[in-house]
Design a protein around this motif. Structure first.
Motif, PDB file in Angstrom:
ATOM      1  N   MET A 189       0.828  -1.199   0.000  1.00  0.00           N
ATOM      2  CA  MET A 189       0.000   0.000   0.000  1.00  0.00           C
ATOM      3  C   MET A 189       0.868   1.256   0.000  1.00  0.00           C
ATOM      4  O   MET A 189       2.069   1.217   0.236  1.00  0.00           O
ATOM      5  CB  MET A 189      -0.933   0.021   1.215  1.00  0.00           C
ATOM      6  N   ILE A 190       0.198   2.375  -0.299  1.00  0.00           N
ATOM      7  CA  ILE A 190       0.777   3.706  -0.140  1.00  0.00           C
ATOM      8  C   ILE A 190      -0.029   4.409   0.943  1.00  0.00           C
ATOM      9  O   ILE A 190      -1.265   4.445   0.881  1.00  0.00           O
ATOM     10  CB  ILE A 190       0.712   4.534  -1.441  1.00  0.00           C
ATOM     11  N   ARG A 191       0.657   4.966   1.922  1.00  0.00           N
ATOM     12  CA  ARG A 191      -0.014   5.719   2.978  1.00  0.00           C
ATOM     13  C   ARG A 191       0.333   7.202   2.878  1.00  0.00           C
ATOM     14  O   ARG A 191       1.445   7.557   2.482  1.00  0.00           O
ATOM     15  CB  ARG A 191       0.375   5.203   4.359  1.00  0.00           C
ATOM     16  N   LEU A 192      -0.642   8.023   3.263  1.00  0.00           N
ATOM     17  CA  LEU A 192      -0.437   9.463   3.338  1.00  0.00           C
ATOM     18  C   LEU A 192      -0.641   9.899   4.785  1.00  0.00           C
ATOM     19  O   LEU A 192      -1.671   9.596   5.402  1.00  0.00           O
ATOM     20  CB  LEU A 192      -1.428  10.182   2.420  1.00  0.00           C
ATOM     21  N   TYR A 193       0.387  10.568   5.337  1.00  0.00           N
ATOM     22  CA  TYR A 193       0.357  11.045   6.719  1.00  0.00           C
ATOM     23  C   TYR A 193       0.450  12.571   6.734  1.00  0.00           C
ATOM     24  O   TYR A 193       0.901  13.191   5.775  1.00  0.00           O
ATOM     25  CB  TYR A 193       1.551  10.511   7.516  1.00  0.00           C
ATOM     26  N   LEU A 208      -2.507  -1.701  -2.912  1.00  0.00           N
ATOM     27  CA  LEU A 208      -2.110  -2.083  -4.262  1.00  0.00           C
ATOM     28  C   LEU A 208      -2.094  -3.596  -4.373  1.00  0.00           C
ATOM     29  O   LEU A 208      -2.364  -4.309  -3.403  1.00  0.00           O
ATOM     30  CB  LEU A 208      -0.751  -1.477  -4.598  1.00  0.00           C
ATOM     31  N   ALA A 209      -1.754  -4.111  -5.547  1.00  0.00           N
ATOM     32  CA  ALA A 209      -1.807  -5.550  -5.791  1.00  0.00           C
ATOM     33  C   ALA A 209      -0.873  -6.301  -4.853  1.00  0.00           C
ATOM     34  O   ALA A 209       0.272  -5.879  -4.618  1.00  0.00           O
ATOM     35  CB  ALA A 209      -1.438  -5.840  -7.242  1.00  0.00           C
ATOM     36  N   ASP A 210      -1.351  -7.422  -4.314  1.00  0.00           N
ATOM     37  CA  ASP A 210      -0.509  -8.256  -3.455  1.00  0.00           C
ATOM     38  C   ASP A 210       0.738  -8.695  -4.209  1.00  0.00           C
ATOM     39  O   ASP A 210       0.663  -9.122  -5.374  1.00  0.00           O
ATOM     40  CB  ASP A 210      -1.278  -9.496  -2.997  1.00  0.00           C
ATOM     41  N   GLY A 211       1.884  -8.564  -3.547  1.00  0.00           N
ATOM     42  CA  GLY A 211       3.141  -8.983  -4.167  1.00  0.00           C
ATOM     43  C   GLY A 211       3.765  -7.949  -5.068  1.00  0.00           C
ATOM     44  O   GLY A 211       4.786  -8.230  -5.709  1.00  0.00           O
ATOM     45  N   SER A 212       3.196  -6.749  -5.145  1.00  0.00           N
ATOM     46  CA  SER A 212       3.774  -5.719  -6.017  1.00  0.00           C
ATOM     47  C   SER A 212       4.967  -5.021  -5.354  1.00  0.00           C
ATOM     48  O   SER A 212       5.887  -4.569  -6.031  1.00  0.00           O
ATOM     49  CB  SER A 212       2.718  -4.693  -6.401  1.00  0.00           C
ATOM     50  N   TRP A 213       4.953  -4.880  -4.032  1.00  0.00           N
ATOM     51  CA  TRP A 213       6.029  -4.292  -3.238  1.00  0.00           C
ATOM     52  C   TRP A 213       6.293  -2.826  -3.597  1.00  0.00           C
ATOM     53  O   TRP A 213       7.331  -2.486  -4.191  1.00  0.00           O
ATOM     54  CB  TRP A 213       7.329  -5.092  -3.361  1.00  0.00           C
ATOM     55  N   PRO A 214       5.397  -1.919  -3.256  1.00  0.00           N
ATOM     56  CA  PRO A 214       5.678  -0.491  -3.445  1.00  0.00           C
ATOM     57  C   PRO A 214       6.996  -0.112  -2.765  1.00  0.00           C
ATOM     58  O   PRO A 214       7.235  -0.479  -1.617  1.00  0.00           O
ATOM     59  CB  PRO A 214       4.487   0.195  -2.769  1.00  0.00           C
ATOM     60  N   ARG A 215       7.839   0.638  -3.481  1.00  0.00           N
ATOM     61  CA  ARG A 215       9.209   0.868  -3.009  1.00  0.00           C
ATOM     62  C   ARG A 215       9.527   2.346  -2.787  1.00  0.00           C
ATOM     63  O   ARG A 215       9.962   2.732  -1.715  1.00  0.00           O
ATOM     64  CB  ARG A 215      10.196   0.256  -4.014  1.00  0.00           C
ATOM     65  N   HIS A 216       9.338   3.187  -3.809  1.00  0.00           N
ATOM     66  CA  HIS A 216       9.655   4.617  -3.706  1.00  0.00           C
ATOM     67  C   HIS A 216       8.516   5.432  -4.302  1.00  0.00           C
ATOM     68  O   HIS A 216       7.702   4.924  -5.084  1.00  0.00           O
ATOM     69  CB  HIS A 216      10.970   4.938  -4.425  1.00  0.00           C
ATOM     70  N   VAL A 217       8.483   6.728  -3.939  1.00  0.00           N
ATOM     71  CA  VAL A 217       7.442   7.633  -4.425  1.00  0.00           C
ATOM     72  C   VAL A 217       8.056   8.993  -4.715  1.00  0.00           C
ATOM     73  O   VAL A 217       9.143   9.317  -4.236  1.00  0.00           O
ATOM     74  CB  VAL A 217       6.299   7.807  -3.388  1.00  0.00           C
ATOM     75  N   ASP A 218       7.328   9.804  -5.501  1.00  0.00           N
ATOM     76  CA  ASP A 218       7.712  11.193  -5.718  1.00  0.00           C
ATOM     77  C   ASP A 218       6.467  11.995  -6.051  1.00  0.00           C
ATOM     78  O   ASP A 218       5.580  11.518  -6.769  1.00  0.00           O
ATOM     79  CB  ASP A 218       8.741  11.313  -6.847  1.00  0.00           C
ATOM     80  N   LEU A 232       8.449  -5.494  -7.408  1.00  0.00           N
ATOM     81  CA  LEU A 232       8.315  -6.790  -8.077  1.00  0.00           C
ATOM     82  C   LEU A 232       7.392  -6.751  -9.285  1.00  0.00           C
ATOM     83  O   LEU A 232       7.576  -7.521 -10.232  1.00  0.00           O
ATOM     84  CB  LEU A 232       7.821  -7.848  -7.082  1.00  0.00           C
ATOM     85  N   SER A 233       6.399  -5.877  -9.280  1.00  0.00           N
ATOM     86  CA  SER A 233       5.507  -5.786 -10.436  1.00  0.00           C
ATOM     87  C   SER A 233       6.083  -4.906 -11.539  1.00  0.00           C
ATOM     88  O   SER A 233       5.550  -4.883 -12.649  1.00  0.00           O
ATOM     89  CB  SER A 233       4.142  -5.239 -10.009  1.00  0.00           C
ATOM     90  N   SER A 234       7.163  -4.175 -11.250  1.00  0.00           N
ATOM     91  CA  SER A 234       7.771  -3.253 -12.225  1.00  0.00           C
ATOM     92  C   SER A 234       6.708  -2.340 -12.845  1.00  0.00           C
ATOM     93  O   SER A 234       6.529  -2.290 -14.060  1.00  0.00           O
ATOM     94  CB  SER A 234       8.530  -4.028 -13.312  1.00  0.00           C
ATOM     95  N   THR A 235       6.022  -1.616 -11.971  1.00  0.00           N
ATOM     96  CA  THR A 235       4.980  -0.709 -12.419  1.00  0.00           C
ATOM     97  C   THR A 235       5.127   0.641 -11.721  1.00  0.00           C
ATOM     98  O   THR A 235       5.680   0.740 -10.622  1.00  0.00           O
ATOM     99  CB  THR A 235       3.568  -1.251 -12.104  1.00  0.00           C
ATOM    100  N   VAL A 236       4.599   1.684 -12.385  1.00  0.00           N
ATOM    101  CA  VAL A 236       4.439   2.995 -11.768  1.00  0.00           C
ATOM    102  C   VAL A 236       2.946   3.252 -11.630  1.00  0.00           C
ATOM    103  O   VAL A 236       2.172   3.000 -12.556  1.00  0.00           O
ATOM    104  CB  VAL A 236       5.084   4.108 -12.613  1.00  0.00           C
ATOM    105  N   THR A 237       2.564   3.742 -10.456  1.00  0.00           N
ATOM    106  CA  THR A 237       1.161   4.038 -10.181  1.00  0.00           C
ATOM    107  C   THR A 237       1.002   5.528  -9.950  1.00  0.00           C
ATOM    108  O   THR A 237       1.768   6.136  -9.198  1.00  0.00           O
ATOM    109  CB  THR A 237       0.672   3.263  -8.946  1.00  0.00           C
ATOM    110  N   ALA A 238       0.011   6.123 -10.609  1.00  0.00           N
ATOM    111  CA  ALA A 238      -0.272   7.557 -10.465  1.00  0.00           C
ATOM    112  C   ALA A 238      -1.496   7.748  -9.582  1.00  0.00           C
ATOM    113  O   ALA A 238      -2.485   7.019  -9.694  1.00  0.00           O
ATOM    114  CB  ALA A 238      -0.514   8.182 -11.840  1.00  0.00           C
TER     115      ALA A 238
END
Length: 366
Positions: A189-193, A208-218, A232-238
């Protein structure tokens, strides 16, 4: 004005690393880098660096460990001197975790007032708040624990793994990408604090999808959109960002790899260009930098091309503050490759500057 670059690295045998410590470079206006110092690592893996411009300090996280080192920085010479060390929090006793990595600080950021260092403790499953003092850092005063999936009564408490902390420019909002690894029964997941009264207040989260492993954000410079890269999913999410409400809305997921590429590749890093028109995503395995155009109306992404990273395993990438150059820290080829950026197209052109530095994992500039 003299500019300096600070490069973190991995050093441990367990990681198969070749680094020796934090490397300091002096940079001139022609783009030449001159190494002027290598600070031997007090503990393994000074892998994430955070610059404190208010106090001329550098904070270095010891990846796989549980410490942050505090260095004083001479603004004239750029040289570092060790001032103190501090814990990022207690080890996690969860039985599913690797014994040697039960805290593992992996990302940090200073709060907007620069009075607190927030640390993402990956294996501990929390964001720790360390107050800044006159000589270094106090012990963590607050932990934001990130729970995993619910389990039956009597089972060991679950956890998810935070991987980075990024503040929305000019705001107290910050985003945390979180990896839902199997050990600990975590949630991707992505969290906003929001940073309020010296505590992290959870505002929103998007699974987000199980096993995708969100890593960095900007964040986009406009503050209207957030982009996250999943390992692991090699995706960018907007995401659309409502900064007043503190909310995220998922709007698009797109691959960081060319169509038809089927071999193993793990995405690592994501940056938005300062002009807000382009996004860059790094691929470890495909060993490339993906370039995307950003729609100025809705923030959606479209592929513009792929450029070889100039080495092997681009673990970390970044842009120069003016957006004119792009740097790829290629961990497994022991190099930093420098690219020129075309401000009109966003495309990258490899320069003749390839900097030898062992197992690089992070770059920051002063």
């Amino acid at each position: 004005m003299t500019k300096f670059a600070y490069v973190g690295c991995r050093t441990s045998e367990w990681r198969g690393a070749r680094g020796k410590g934090i490397t300091v470079f002096r940079m001139n206006d022609e783009g030449h880098w001159e190494q002027i110092q290598c600070v031997p690592s007090i503990q393994d893996n000074p892998s994430w660096l955070t610059l404190d411009t208010k106090r001329n300090r550098l904070y270095a996280l010891h990846g796989d460990g549980n410490q942050v080192a505090i260095f004083n920085r001479d603004p004239e010479t750029g040289l570092l001197s060790l001032s103190a060390e501090q814990t990022t929090g207690p080890l996690n006793g969860h039985p599913d975790l690797e014994t040697a990595r039960r805290n593992n600080p992996v990302g940090a950021a200073l709060t907007p007032d620069m009075n607190t260092l927030l640390v993402a403790n990956h294996e501990a499953g929390n964001v720790a708040a360390l107050p800044v003092n006159d000589t270094g850092l106090d012990k963590p005063c607050h932990f934001s624990r990130i729970e995993g999936h619910a389990v039956k009564d009597g089972a060991f408490q679950t956890l998810s793994r935070p991987h980075e902390i990024v503040f929305l420019p000019g705001s107290t909002l910050f985003a945390v990408p979180i990896q839902g690894r199997k050990a600990g029964n975590g949630i991707d997941m992505i969290r906003l604090y929001r940073w309020v009264e010296s505590k992290a207040q959870l505002c929103d989260e998007v699974h987000l999808a199980d096993g995708s492993w969100p890593r960095h954000v900007d964040f986009h410079p406009s503050g209207k959109w957030l982009y996250g890269i999943s390992e692991l999913s090699s995706t960018v999410t907007a995401f659309d960002v409502d900064s007043a409400r503190g909310s995220l809305t998922l709007k698009q997921t797109i691959s960081t790899l060319p169509q038809g590429y089927a071999s193993r590749s793990d995405a690592s890093e994501v940056e938005v260009h300062p002009n807000g028109r382009f996004l860059y995503a790094a691929n470890r395995g495909h060993d490339s930098i993906a370039i995307f155009r950003i729609d100025p109306c809705d923030g959606s992404l479209s592929p513009a091309g792929w450029v070889p990273c100039g080495g092997k395993t681009p673990r970390f990438t970044t842009l120069s503050p003016d957006g004119r150059q792009f740097y790829s820290a290629n961990e497994d080829s022991d190099t930093i490759q420098v690219f020129d950026v075309n401000a009109d197209t966003g495309m990258l052109t490899r320069t003749e500057t390839t900097l030898p530095t062992a197992s690089p994992t992070c770059i920051c500039f002063a």
